[in-house]
Scaffold this active site. Structure first.
Site, PDB file in Angstrom:
ATOM      1  N   ILE A   1       0.839  -1.198   0.000  1.00  0.00           N
ATOM      2  CA  ILE A   1       0.000   0.000   0.000  1.00  0.00           C
ATOM      3  C   ILE A   1       0.874   1.248   0.000  1.00  0.00           C
ATOM      4  O   ILE A   1       0.629   2.201  -0.743  1.00  0.00           O
ATOM      5  CB  ILE A   1      -0.953   0.004   1.205  1.00  0.00           C
ATOM      6  CG1 ILE A   1      -1.903  -1.188   1.132  1.00  0.00           C
ATOM      7  CG2 ILE A   1      -1.749   1.303   1.259  1.00  0.00           C
ATOM      8  CD1 ILE A   1      -2.718  -1.414   2.396  1.00  0.00           C
TER       9      ILE A   1
ATOM     10  N   LYS B   1      -6.288  -0.721  11.065  1.00  0.00           N
ATOM     11  CA  LYS B   1      -7.586  -0.883  11.728  1.00  0.00           C
ATOM     12  C   LYS B   1      -7.481  -1.069  13.234  1.00  0.00           C
ATOM     13  O   LYS B   1      -8.503  -1.135  13.925  1.00  0.00           O
ATOM     14  CB  LYS B   1      -8.320  -2.100  11.129  1.00  0.00           C
ATOM     15  CG  LYS B   1      -8.457  -2.061   9.612  1.00  0.00           C
ATOM     16  CD  LYS B   1      -8.985  -3.374   9.084  1.00  0.00           C
ATOM     17  CE  LYS B   1      -8.919  -3.437   7.574  1.00  0.00           C
ATOM     18  NZ  LYS B   1      -7.545  -3.444   7.045  1.00  0.00           N
TER      19      LYS B   1
ATOM     20  N   LYS C   1     -13.308  -4.312  10.967  1.00  0.00           N
ATOM     21  CA  LYS C   1     -14.081  -3.422  10.097  1.00  0.00           C
ATOM     22  C   LYS C   1     -15.505  -3.254  10.611  1.00  0.00           C
ATOM     23  O   LYS C   1     -16.067  -2.150  10.585  1.00  0.00           O
ATOM     24  CB  LYS C   1     -14.090  -3.960   8.665  1.00  0.00           C
ATOM     25  CG  LYS C   1     -12.721  -3.934   7.988  1.00  0.00           C
ATOM     26  CD  LYS C   1     -12.770  -4.579   6.618  1.00  0.00           C
ATOM     27  CE  LYS C   1     -11.400  -4.566   5.941  1.00  0.00           C
ATOM     28  NZ  LYS C   1     -11.414  -5.246   4.638  1.00  0.00           N
TER      29      LYS C   1
END
Length: 803
Positions: free
Chosen positions: A461, A566, A669
């Site tokens: 990423i 997260k 999530k």
């Protein structure tokens, strides 16, 4: 004589090595015509070597010999590298004769003899470039400027136009249809002696020759693209000025800015030619054109500085007419072309203080002594100068205030306004002018905010975001009117920090050689102490628990945070609210849209619904792009474990695919979304079905894949049962109306909305007070480095609009 003739001047840095010479030939091939003139300086540090040789002759013959040997080697290597055949032999033979002659010189030498020695560098450059042009099928001839330029020796020798004009006319006729490569820096006096034209003499001779030859344009090629708002080596965000008024350029040159010299501009002012400044290293990187207009100006355009400044102090007795004496002294210096950089008059003390460069101060001092001025004269060293230059600067209240404000804590001797209104000049006892130039430039010109960015994580990423940032940086800055600089890249063990900015395209290739190790969170403190930026943003694209536990420290340093990580968003409610409060109370932002749905705007949507007055009742969907891909492919034809292996090889999973298969990622999530919807939930309250058998959880990656047939066996039975009922398997996250939450495998009808997705797609179904009977559905790619990097960039855009 052709009015379309142009002149190109190349400085020593543009001729520093063989590659530079080839680059100059390429420029001339593209930008010049057969009748054009070319003026050259000595290659590289040749003149400095010749000066050292002369100094050695006077003090130590061994040093003189060494300097001459080094210089001979350099000039010989240039010829050897660039020229072929008979031309090479001729050049080398001539060079050998000249160095033999230089080697026979003995001290003392008179000034004319020294000038002749120092002129060799330009002669060598002229001959070599002409030979190289001929070799490249561009007919050229070398020409010594002493054949036609006439001037008498002095502190700042002036070329005599009257006697030089007919001589250059003969040269131009003699060499029609050839590019004439002319030596810069020198002329000849009436006795036939070499006269050096002083500091920036080659630039001056270029514009003089351009005026004499009636050239339409003179282009000075150097290692910079033109005039910047400040020295770009001192101020990283200095901007190139495409147009500069002649009077502003003259004032800048008068203040001894290295890019221009006042005498260079005199022939421009007295002729119809244009003057352009360009970079020989990057010809298309822009330029500055000096334009002959005197329209009204609105303030400063350039911040300039000088480190070696001297003061001549004149003290007069009280019985004289001080005003008359002041006028006479200044007028006398002007006639002799020895005007000071700036000056201060102190009538109550009957004194005048004149600021000069080290090059001119000797001539000025001698002139004042010869003028028999009835004054005590003192010379003082150890001063610096900073100046703001631009038409209207002395009338611009904001610029005047900003200039004085930035100097209030500095050791200022005096500040003066030029009579022309073109500059504000401060003379200081030795000061750090680099810091002052940056602060004044920022105060006067920087309407744009400067935002520093630190990237944590340079894996899949991170590397994708670096590519995206490099592509979109200019557009991002234009869109938001801000300047964005990547100042740090951090991984788990090391970091690369550069306060002036890191080129995003260089991170992958240069990180290992530039990075240094860090201990714990010391990099956070270093970033917190960074100067010259209005805001600093940390991008966390890792999955690091350790980094997530340092979010409070990031907030304590006053930085913003954008997360794809997260961990903090799905941590205990206590820590989650601590982090939120830590950023909120200092008016900093924590954005984390990339934590759920990659580039899909799910977090934004849920938050916006709630803040708009809606109530979220339930959430469901497929939240993992990896598990979406796996179950879309899984029809029994290929064992599940083989699909996992394939996804891992394609980079669709985490480095350890068990982090996808155990459901923890989907659980995080779901917790983040639940909290965005206004529900207080703990991660432990989510019922999670892991696809990783207990027997495989503690194995190494290799051992896991070797034993992964167990995965296939466990899911094969469930798939077979689902297929008997004409259903498919999907890994689904649910937040029910009663507040219960679960993630796990479900058998769904083939027509179900969650069953019909493209591979890697996420889908989010939101049931709310407003979307009760027909849920709001958001679907699209939910995995992949590019879309997640895009989500980070989206948050950076959002943050920019909030700053």
């Amino acid at each position: 004589m052709s009015q379309e003739r142009q002149l190109h001047k190349f400085g020593g840095s543009s001729l520093a090595d063989p590659e530079c010479y080839r680059r100059v030939v390429g420029i001339l091939k593209e930008y010049s015509k057969p009748d054009d003139l070319i003026v050259v300086s000595a290659a590289g540090k040749t003149t400095n070597r010749l000066i050292a040789f002369l100094e050695g002759l006077a003090t130590d013959g061994r040093i003189a010999h060494e300097e001459l040997h080094t210089l001979r080697q350099f000039q010989t290597e240039l010829v050897e590298e660039l020229i072929n055949g008979e031309a090479k032999q001729q050049l080398l033979a001539t060079l050998s004769d000249e160095f033999s002659t230089l080697g026979e010189l003995t001290s003392p030498l008179n000034e004319a003899e020294k000038a002749a020695v120092l002129g060799h560098g330009e002669v060598w450059s002229s001959r070599l470039l002409a030979a190289l042009l001929n070799q490249t099928d561009l007919p050229a001839v070398a020409q010594d400027a002493r054949a036609f330029l006439r001037a008498e020796a002095g502190t700042q020798p002036e070329v005599d136009f009257g006697s030089s004009y007919p001589l250059i006319k003969e040269v131009l006729v003699q060499h029609a249809h050839h590019r004439i490569v002319i030596t810069g820096f020198m002329a000849q006096d009436s006795q036939g002696h070499t006269v050096l034209l002083g500091r920036n003499g080659s630039d001056y001779s270029a514009t003089v020759i351009g005026a004499l030859a009636e050239a339409s344009r003179v282009t000075i090629w150097s290692d910079v693209a033109g005039v910047y708002s400040a020295d770009p080596r001192l101020v990283s965000d200095a901007c190139l000025l495409p147009l500069l008024r002649l009077d502003e350029a003259s004032e800048l040159a008068r203040l001894a800015a290295p890019v221009l010299h006042s005498r260079t501009l005199q022939p421009v002012a007295q002729s119809a030619m244009d003057l352009h400044l360009r970079c020989s290293y990057q010809p298309e990187s822009g330029s500055t054109r000096i334009e002959r207009v005197l329209a009204s100006g609105r303030g400063a355009k350039i911040i300039s500085s000088l480190d070696e400044v001297l003061l001549i102090e004149l003290y007069f007795s009280s019985g004289h007419d001080f005003q008359r004496i002041e006028n006479e002294v200044l007028a006398s210096l002007k006639r002799a072309q020895l005007e000071p950089l700036t000056y201060e008059v102190q009538p109550d003390q009957h004194s005048i203080r004149l600021a000069y460069t080290s090059e001119i101060v000797g001539g000025a001092l001698e002139h004042l002594q010869d003028a028999a001025i009835e004054a005590e004269i003192k010379l003082k060293e150890g001063y610096s100068m900073v100046a703001a230059v631009g038409a209207g600067v002395t009338k611009n209240a904001n610029h005047c205030y900003g200039f004085y404000q930035q100097l209030k804590n500095s050791p200022v001797e005096f500040i003066s306004e030029s009579q022309s209104g073109l500059s504000l000049v401060a003379v200081l006892r030795k000061a750090n002018t680099k810091v002052l130039v940056k602060s004044i430039h920022s105060q006067l010109f920087q309407a744009q905010k400067r935002v520093a960015i630190a990237l944590c994580g340079k894996g899949n990423i991170g590397s994708s975001w670096l590519e995206l940032f490099a592509e979109q940086k200019v557009e991002l800055e234009k869109r938001h009117g801000m300047n964005f600089e990547l100042v740090a890249v951090i991984d788990s063990q090391t970091y690369w920090f550069n306060q002036d900015g890191i080129d995003a395209t260089q991170v992958t290739s240069h990180f290992d050689e530039e990075a240094v190790s860090h201990e714990g969170s010391d990099w956070i403190k270093i970033l917190g102490s960074i100067q010259g930026y209005d805001d600093l943003v940390v991008l966390d694209v890792t999955a690091s628990q350790t980094l997530a536990e340092r979010y409070l420290e990031i907030a304590e340093q006053g930085m913003h945070l954008i997360s794809a990580n997260k961990v903090a968003g799905s941590a205990s409610s206590d820590y989650y609210h601590q982090v939120q409060d830590a950023f909120a109370k200092i008016n900093r932002h924590w954005l984390y849209n990339a934590t759920v749905g990659a580039g899909l705007p799910i977090n934004h949507t849920v938050r916006d619904l709630r803040e708009s007055g809606d109530d979220i009742i339930a959430l469901s969907g497929i939240f993992s792009g990896t598990l979406s891909w796996l179950f879309q492919q899984y029809d029994g034809s290929v064992p599940f474990a083989e699909l996992v292996d394939l996804a891992w090889q394609q980079g669709l999973t985490e480095p350890d695919p068990r982090h996808d298969l155990d459901g923890s990622d989907v659980m995080r999530k779901l917790v983040i979304l639940a909290r965005e919807s206004g529900l207080e939930i703990e991660p432990e309250a989510v019922k999670v079905e892991s696809l990783v058998p207990q027997e495989l959880s503690q194995l190494s990656i290799d051992e896991f894949f070797d034993s992964s047939q167990l995965l296939s066996e466990l899911l094969a039975e469930r798939l077979e049962k689902a297929q008997r009922e004409d259903k498919v398997l999907r890994y689904v996250a649910r937040l029910e109306k009663n507040g219960t939450a679960s993630v796990g495998v479900e058998a769904l009808n083939k027509e179900h909305a969650l069953a019909n997705l493209l591979p890697c797609d996420n889908i989010f179904a939101i049931e709310s007070k407003w979307y009760k009977d027909n849920p709001l559905v958001i679907r699209g790619p939910g995995a992949g480095r590019e879309v997640t990097a895009g989500a980070i960039q989206s948050d950076l855009n959002l943050l920019s609009s909030l700053l």
